[in-house]
Scaffold this motif. Sequence first.
Motif, mmCIF file in Angstrom:
data_model
loop_
_atom_site.group_PDB
_atom_site.id
_atom_site.type_symbol
_atom_site.label_atom_id
_atom_site.label_comp_id
_atom_site.label_asym_id
_atom_site.label_seq_id
_atom_site.Cartn_x
_atom_site.Cartn_y
_atom_site.Cartn_z
ATOM 1 N N ASP A 82 0.866 -1.131 -0.044
ATOM 2 C CA ASP A 82 0.000 -0.019 0.197
ATOM 3 C C ASP A 82 0.714 1.168 0.099
ATOM 4 O O ASP A 82 1.379 1.810 1.021
ATOM 5 C CB ASP A 82 -1.163 -0.076 1.080
ATOM 6 C CG ASP A 82 -1.912 1.080 1.238
ATOM 7 O OD1 ASP A 82 -1.688 2.016 0.591
ATOM 8 O OD2 ASP A 82 -2.900 1.050 2.086
ATOM 9 N N LYS A 106 0.194 4.257 -0.662
ATOM 10 C CA LYS A 106 -0.672 5.430 0.026
ATOM 11 C C LYS A 106 -0.197 5.446 1.520
ATOM 12 O O LYS A 106 -0.177 6.501 2.086
ATOM 13 C CB LYS A 106 -2.109 5.570 -0.397
ATOM 14 C CG LYS A 106 -2.321 6.010 -1.619
ATOM 15 C CD LYS A 106 -3.839 5.832 -2.051
ATOM 16 C CE LYS A 106 -4.115 6.344 -3.318
ATOM 17 N NZ LYS A 106 -5.623 6.389 -3.791
ATOM 18 N N LEU A 107 -0.448 4.292 2.148
ATOM 19 C CA LEU A 107 -0.049 4.163 3.494
ATOM 20 C C LEU A 107 1.263 4.466 3.990
ATOM 21 O O LEU A 107 1.610 5.354 4.816
ATOM 22 C CB LEU A 107 -0.276 2.680 4.063
ATOM 23 C CG LEU A 107 0.018 2.050 5.569
ATOM 24 C CD1 LEU A 107 -1.050 3.254 6.545
ATOM 25 C CD2 LEU A 107 -0.217 0.886 5.875
ATOM 26 N N ALA A 155 3.433 6.463 1.985
ATOM 27 C CA ALA A 155 3.347 7.867 2.134
ATOM 28 C C ALA A 155 2.675 8.572 2.907
ATOM 29 O O ALA A 155 3.485 9.667 3.527
ATOM 30 C CB ALA A 155 2.724 8.213 0.503
ATOM 31 N N ALA A 156 1.636 8.125 3.691
ATOM 32 C CA ALA A 156 0.907 8.809 4.670
ATOM 33 C C ALA A 156 1.996 8.719 5.851
ATOM 34 O O ALA A 156 2.091 9.893 6.800
ATOM 35 C CB ALA A 156 -0.363 8.247 5.026
ATOM 36 N N GLU A 186 4.916 10.851 5.712
ATOM 37 C CA GLU A 186 4.492 12.347 5.862
ATOM 38 C C GLU A 186 4.408 12.735 7.443
ATOM 39 O O GLU A 186 4.603 13.786 7.802
ATOM 40 C CB GLU A 186 3.275 12.761 4.734
ATOM 41 C CG GLU A 186 2.869 14.462 5.096
ATOM 42 C CD GLU A 186 1.875 14.634 4.337
ATOM 43 O OE1 GLU A 186 0.955 15.684 4.591
ATOM 44 O OE2 GLU A 186 1.754 14.459 2.954
#
Length: 124
Positions: free
Chosen positions: A77, A79-80, A82-83, A86
């Motif tokens: 994942d 997106k996970l 990257a989150a 961040e």
Amino acid sequence: MDWKLTDDRPIYLQLVEHITQRIVSGEYPPASRLPSVRDLASDAGVNPNTMQRALAELERTGLLFSQRTAGRFITEDAKLIAAVRETLAVGQINLFFDSMRAIGYDKQETLHLTERVLNEGAQS
């Protein structure tokens, strides 16, 4: 990456942070197999049960998943990842601004000084 563990916080939480950093930095790429609990524990110089606890926490967050006979793997994942990356970055920035406030810099002074340092670094 060196496992710099301290006595000021629970070891398993520090292990979670180290492995998370390796995931978000790409040292452990998405979908890659994680080294075994014993190998990681030996590398970090900790008890395998402590490493197991850290890995269980990372599974709970979704950064790792287990395959019954194949071991643990990094999530696919993006997106996970990257989150989480961040979130870690924002935390570091907040620590930086808190430190600057503690020595008397306000937000604008900190931004100007940061820009100046970055520009000077770009010239060298």
